[in-house]
Scaffold this motif. Structure first.
Motif, PDB file in Angstrom:
ATOM      1  N   PRO A 127       0.807  -1.228   0.000  1.00 55.68           N
ATOM      2  CA  PRO A 127       0.000   0.000   0.000  1.00 55.68           C
ATOM      3  C   PRO A 127       0.832   1.266   0.000  1.00 55.68           C
ATOM      4  CG  PRO A 127      -0.034  -1.036   2.159  1.00 55.68           C
ATOM      5  CD  PRO A 127       0.618  -2.019   1.226  1.00 55.68           C
ATOM      6  N   PHE A 128       2.048   1.195   0.528  1.00 60.82           N
ATOM      7  CA  PHE A 128       2.907   2.380   0.559  1.00 60.82           C
ATOM      8  C   PHE A 128       3.475   2.685  -0.813  1.00 60.82           C
ATOM      9  CE2 PHE A 128       3.547   0.594   5.016  1.00 60.82           C
ATOM     10  CZ  PHE A 128       2.473   1.314   5.516  1.00 60.82           C
ATOM     11  N   TYR A 140       7.647  11.854   2.876  1.00 59.82           N
ATOM     12  CA  TYR A 140       7.516  10.540   3.480  1.00 59.82           C
ATOM     13  C   TYR A 140       8.882   9.958   3.847  1.00 59.82           C
ATOM     14  CZ  TYR A 140       9.148   8.267  -0.839  1.00 59.82           C
ATOM     15  OH  TYR A 140       9.898   7.853  -1.910  1.00 59.82           O
ATOM     16  N   HIS A 141       8.842   8.969   4.709  1.00 62.37           N
ATOM     17  CA  HIS A 141      10.004   8.135   5.016  1.00 62.37           C
ATOM     18  C   HIS A 141       9.490   6.705   5.108  1.00 62.37           C
ATOM     19  CE1 HIS A 141      13.339   6.846   8.090  1.00 62.37           C
ATOM     20  NE2 HIS A 141      13.524   6.314   6.897  1.00 62.37           N
ATOM     21  N   LEU A 142      10.000   5.833   4.268  1.00 60.37           N
ATOM     22  CA  LEU A 142       9.583   4.446   4.230  1.00 60.37           C
ATOM     23  C   LEU A 142      10.625   3.578   4.928  1.00 60.37           C
ATOM     24  CD1 LEU A 142       7.895   2.032   3.296  1.00 60.37           C
ATOM     25  CD2 LEU A 142       8.936   2.249   1.039  1.00 60.37           C
ATOM     26  N   TYR A 158      11.423   4.442  -4.962  1.00 62.18           N
ATOM     27  CA  TYR A 158      11.395   5.409  -3.863  1.00 62.18           C
ATOM     28  C   TYR A 158      12.652   6.277  -3.892  1.00 62.18           C
ATOM     29  CZ  TYR A 158       8.317   1.588  -2.592  1.00 62.18           C
ATOM     30  OH  TYR A 158       7.362   0.612  -2.635  1.00 62.18           O
ATOM     31  N   ASP A 159      12.512   7.496  -3.414  1.00 63.55           N
ATOM     32  CA  ASP A 159      13.679   8.366  -3.281  1.00 63.55           C
ATOM     33  C   ASP A 159      14.660   7.701  -2.317  1.00 63.55           C
ATOM     34  OD1 ASP A 159      12.407  10.185  -4.907  1.00 63.55           O
ATOM     35  OD2 ASP A 159      11.698  11.438  -3.255  1.00 63.55           O
ATOM     36  N   TYR A 163      14.072   6.182   1.896  1.00 60.70           N
ATOM     37  CA  TYR A 163      13.848   4.736   2.024  1.00 60.70           C
ATOM     38  C   TYR A 163      14.934   4.127   2.892  1.00 60.70           C
ATOM     39  CZ  TYR A 163      13.442  -0.186   0.609  1.00 60.70           C
ATOM     40  OH  TYR A 163      13.299  -1.552   0.601  1.00 60.70           O
ATOM     41  N   THR A 164      14.529   3.451   3.955  1.00 62.95           N
ATOM     42  CA  THR A 164      15.463   2.755   4.842  1.00 62.95           C
ATOM     43  C   THR A 164      15.145   1.273   4.832  1.00 62.95           C
ATOM     44  OG1 THR A 164      15.698   4.691   6.298  1.00 62.95           O
ATOM     45  CG2 THR A 164      16.338   2.535   7.188  1.00 62.95           C
TER      46      THR A 164
END
Length: 226
Positions: A127-128, A140-142, A158-159, A163-164
Protein backbone atom coordinates in the motif's frame (compact mmCIF):
# COMPACT_ATOMS: atom_id res chain seq x y z
CA UNK A 1 5.44 -1.40 -18.40
CA UNK A 2 2.39 0.14 -20.04
CA UNK A 3 -0.14 -2.25 -21.52
CA UNK A 4 -2.52 -1.12 -24.24
CA UNK A 5 -6.05 -1.79 -23.05
CA UNK A 6 -8.37 -3.64 -25.41
CA UNK A 7 -12.16 -3.89 -25.08
CA UNK A 8 -12.10 -7.69 -24.67
CA UNK A 9 -9.69 -7.65 -21.71
CA UNK A 10 -12.41 -7.01 -19.11
CA UNK A 11 -15.14 -9.64 -19.46
CA UNK A 12 -17.47 -8.08 -16.90
CA UNK A 13 -17.30 -5.94 -13.78
CA UNK A 14 -15.20 -8.48 -11.85
CA UNK A 15 -13.14 -10.55 -14.28
CA UNK A 16 -9.75 -9.46 -15.60
CA UNK A 17 -7.06 -10.97 -17.78
CA UNK A 18 -3.52 -11.03 -16.45
CA UNK A 19 -1.61 -8.60 -18.64
CA UNK A 20 1.81 -9.09 -17.09
CA UNK A 21 3.50 -11.10 -14.34
CA UNK A 22 6.53 -9.28 -12.99
CA UNK A 23 8.88 -11.57 -11.06
CA UNK A 24 10.77 -9.78 -8.30
CA UNK A 25 12.36 -12.72 -6.47
CA UNK A 26 12.08 -16.50 -6.61
CA UNK A 27 8.89 -16.32 -4.55
CA UNK A 28 7.56 -12.77 -4.97
CA UNK A 29 5.81 -11.37 -8.02
CA UNK A 30 3.39 -8.71 -9.20
CA UNK A 31 0.16 -9.54 -10.98
CA UNK A 32 -0.75 -6.74 -13.34
CA UNK A 33 -4.19 -6.30 -14.91
CA UNK A 34 -5.61 -3.49 -17.06
CA UNK A 35 -7.38 -1.18 -14.61
CA UNK A 36 -10.22 -0.13 -16.93
CA UNK A 37 -12.86 1.68 -14.81
CA UNK A 38 -11.66 0.27 -11.50
CA UNK A 39 -11.35 3.13 -8.99
CA UNK A 40 -9.65 2.99 -5.62
CA UNK A 41 -7.82 5.08 -3.04
CA UNK A 42 -4.16 4.31 -2.35
CA UNK A 43 -4.05 2.03 0.70
CA UNK A 44 -7.16 0.02 -0.12
CA UNK A 45 -7.17 -3.70 -0.91
CA UNK A 46 -9.00 -6.13 -3.16
CA UNK A 47 -10.24 -9.70 -2.81
CA UNK A 48 -8.68 -11.87 -5.49
CA UNK A 49 -9.80 -15.30 -6.65
CA UNK A 50 -9.30 -17.68 -9.55
CA UNK A 51 -12.42 -18.62 -11.54
CA UNK A 52 -13.60 -22.06 -10.51
CA UNK A 53 -11.77 -22.02 -7.19
CA UNK A 54 -13.70 -21.72 -3.96
CA UNK A 55 -11.10 -19.66 -2.09
CA UNK A 56 -10.03 -16.03 -2.27
CA UNK A 57 -7.41 -13.86 -0.61
CA UNK A 58 -7.11 -10.16 0.12
CA UNK A 59 -4.20 -8.17 -1.29
CA UNK A 60 -3.30 -4.51 -0.90
CA UNK A 61 -3.28 -2.63 -4.18
CA UNK A 62 0.29 -1.96 -5.30
CA UNK A 63 -0.30 0.37 -8.24
CA UNK A 64 -0.95 4.12 -8.37
CA UNK A 65 -4.47 5.52 -8.32
CA UNK A 66 -4.09 6.96 -11.80
CA UNK A 67 -2.03 4.15 -13.28
CA UNK A 68 -2.91 2.22 -16.40
CA UNK A 69 -2.86 -1.13 -14.61
CA UNK A 70 -4.27 -2.58 -11.40
CA UNK A 71 -1.46 -4.42 -9.61
CA UNK A 72 -1.03 -6.56 -6.50
CA UNK A 73 2.16 -7.80 -4.87
CA UNK A 74 2.12 -11.50 -3.98
CA UNK A 75 4.58 -13.70 -2.10
CA UNK A 76 4.21 -17.41 -2.59
CA UNK A 77 3.79 -19.12 0.76
CA UNK A 78 5.58 -22.45 1.01
CA UNK A 79 2.93 -25.08 1.67
CA UNK A 80 0.12 -22.57 1.17
CA UNK A 81 -3.03 -23.23 -0.83
CA UNK A 82 -3.74 -20.04 -2.73
CA UNK A 83 -0.51 -18.15 -3.44
CA UNK A 84 1.10 -21.15 -5.26
CA UNK A 85 -1.91 -21.20 -7.58
CA UNK A 86 -1.40 -17.50 -8.33
CA UNK A 87 2.27 -18.21 -8.93
CA UNK A 88 1.36 -20.66 -11.69
CA UNK A 89 -0.86 -18.20 -13.58
CA UNK A 90 0.25 -17.03 -17.01
CA UNK A 91 -0.37 -13.89 -19.03
CA UNK A 92 -3.87 -14.12 -20.46
CA UNK A 93 -5.27 -16.18 -17.58
CA UNK A 94 -8.33 -14.85 -15.78
CA UNK A 95 -8.72 -13.70 -12.19
CA UNK A 96 -11.74 -12.38 -10.35
CA UNK A 97 -11.39 -9.11 -8.47
CA UNK A 98 -13.77 -7.71 -5.86
CA UNK A 99 -13.42 -4.37 -4.15
CA UNK A 100 -11.90 -2.04 -3.39
CA UNK A 101 -12.18 -2.43 0.37
CA UNK A 102 -10.78 -0.75 3.46
CA UNK A 103 -10.13 2.68 4.90
CA UNK A 104 -6.35 2.43 5.29
CA UNK A 105 -4.95 5.53 3.63
CA UNK A 106 -3.13 8.80 4.02
CA UNK A 107 -4.07 11.13 6.86
CA UNK A 108 -5.84 13.74 4.74
CA UNK A 109 -6.16 16.38 7.46
CA UNK A 110 -2.38 16.38 7.94
CA UNK A 111 -1.40 15.56 4.38
CA UNK A 112 0.56 18.78 3.81
CA UNK A 113 1.72 19.58 7.35
CA UNK A 114 3.05 16.23 8.59
CA UNK A 115 5.80 13.89 7.58
CA UNK A 116 4.36 10.48 6.72
CA UNK A 117 6.37 7.56 8.07
CA UNK A 118 5.55 4.22 6.45
CA UNK A 119 6.57 1.13 8.43
CA UNK A 120 6.32 -2.16 6.52
CA UNK A 121 7.43 -5.75 6.89
CA UNK A 122 7.79 -7.88 3.76
CA UNK A 123 4.96 -7.48 1.26
CA UNK A 124 3.35 -5.00 3.66
CA UNK A 125 5.13 -2.43 1.52
CA UNK A 126 2.41 -2.75 -1.15
CA UNK A 127 0.00 0.00 0.00
CA UNK A 128 2.91 2.38 0.56
CA UNK A 129 4.10 1.87 -2.99
CA UNK A 130 0.61 2.90 -4.09
CA UNK A 131 0.60 5.94 -1.80
CA UNK A 132 4.01 7.15 -2.95
CA UNK A 133 3.25 6.65 -6.64
CA UNK A 134 -0.14 8.35 -6.26
CA UNK A 135 1.19 11.44 -4.43
CA UNK A 136 4.20 13.06 -6.09
CA UNK A 137 5.99 15.43 -3.73
CA UNK A 138 4.76 13.63 -0.60
CA UNK A 139 6.96 14.15 2.47
CA UNK A 140 7.52 10.54 3.48
CA UNK A 141 10.00 8.14 5.02
CA UNK A 142 9.58 4.45 4.23
CA UNK A 143 11.06 1.93 6.68
CA UNK A 144 11.03 -1.57 5.21
CA UNK A 145 11.90 -4.64 7.26
CA UNK A 146 12.92 -7.85 5.47
CA UNK A 147 15.22 -10.80 6.03
CA UNK A 148 17.47 -10.33 3.00
CA UNK A 149 18.19 -7.30 0.83
CA UNK A 150 16.86 -8.97 -2.32
CA UNK A 151 13.40 -8.68 -0.73
CA UNK A 152 13.52 -4.90 -1.12
CA UNK A 153 10.82 -5.03 -3.76
CA UNK A 154 11.40 -2.42 -6.51
CA UNK A 155 13.28 -0.13 -4.14
CA UNK A 156 14.20 2.16 -7.04
CA UNK A 157 10.58 3.37 -7.00
CA UNK A 158 11.39 5.41 -3.86
CA UNK A 159 13.68 8.37 -3.28
CA UNK A 160 16.92 6.91 -1.92
CA UNK A 161 16.98 9.45 0.92
CA UNK A 162 13.44 8.53 1.96
CA UNK A 163 13.85 4.74 2.02
CA UNK A 164 15.46 2.76 4.84
CA UNK A 165 15.95 -0.97 4.34
CA UNK A 166 16.31 -3.00 7.53
CA UNK A 167 17.71 -6.50 6.94
CA UNK A 168 17.74 -9.04 9.75
CA UNK A 169 19.82 -11.77 8.07
CA UNK A 170 22.40 -9.94 5.95
CA UNK A 171 24.25 -6.63 6.04
CA UNK A 172 23.25 -5.36 2.59
CA UNK A 173 20.54 -2.98 3.77
CA UNK A 174 20.76 0.47 5.31
CA UNK A 175 20.40 -1.00 8.79
CA UNK A 176 21.40 -4.47 10.01
CA UNK A 177 18.65 -5.73 12.30
CA UNK A 178 14.89 -5.77 12.66
CA UNK A 179 12.96 -2.62 11.81
CA UNK A 180 11.76 -2.45 15.42
CA UNK A 181 15.40 -2.05 16.49
CA UNK A 182 15.72 0.78 14.00
CA UNK A 183 12.60 2.44 15.40
CA UNK A 184 14.02 2.32 18.92
CA UNK A 185 17.16 4.15 17.76
CA UNK A 186 15.38 6.78 15.66
CA UNK A 187 13.89 10.12 16.70
CA UNK A 188 10.78 11.39 14.93
CA UNK A 189 9.38 14.90 14.66
CA UNK A 190 6.22 15.48 16.68
CA UNK A 191 4.36 16.35 13.46
CA UNK A 192 4.52 12.81 12.12
CA UNK A 193 1.78 10.49 10.90
CA UNK A 194 2.69 6.81 11.13
CA UNK A 195 1.36 4.00 8.96
CA UNK A 196 2.03 0.35 9.80
CA UNK A 197 1.43 -2.59 7.50
CA UNK A 198 2.59 -6.18 7.87
CA UNK A 199 2.47 -9.01 10.33
CA UNK A 200 0.76 -8.49 13.67
CA UNK A 201 3.86 -9.06 15.82
CA UNK A 202 5.74 -6.28 14.05
CA UNK A 203 2.76 -3.94 14.30
CA UNK A 204 2.14 -4.48 18.01
CA UNK A 205 5.85 -4.14 18.83
CA UNK A 206 6.13 -0.97 16.71
CA UNK A 207 3.07 0.59 18.31
CA UNK A 208 4.57 0.00 21.75
CA UNK A 209 7.86 1.60 20.68
CA UNK A 210 6.07 4.62 19.22
CA UNK A 211 3.96 4.93 22.37
CA UNK A 212 7.15 5.02 24.44
CA UNK A 213 8.31 7.86 22.19
CA UNK A 214 5.16 9.83 22.98
CA UNK A 215 2.99 9.08 19.96
CA UNK A 216 -0.64 8.17 20.63
CA UNK A 217 -3.09 6.09 18.67
CA UNK A 218 -4.32 9.21 16.89
CA UNK A 219 -0.92 9.42 15.18
CA UNK A 220 -0.91 5.81 14.00
CA UNK A 221 -2.76 4.08 11.16
CA UNK A 222 -2.65 0.29 10.97
CA UNK A 223 -3.26 -2.46 8.41
CA UNK A 224 -2.65 -5.95 9.81
CA UNK A 225 -1.81 -8.73 7.34
CA UNK A 226 -1.81 -11.72 9.70
Amino acid sequence: MTIDMKPEVQIDANYYKIAEIRRLTEHAFILSMPRSRFKFVAGQHVSLSIPGDYQSREYSIYSAEGGTNLEVLVKEVDGGYFSPKLSHLKEGDMVEVHGPFGKFGLDEKNLKNNRHVFIASGTGIAPFHSMVQSNPGLDYHLIHGVRYADEAYERDAYDAGRYTLCTSRDDKGNFRGRLTEYLKKTDFDKNTSFYLCGNSDMIFDSMEILSDKGFGRENINVEVYF
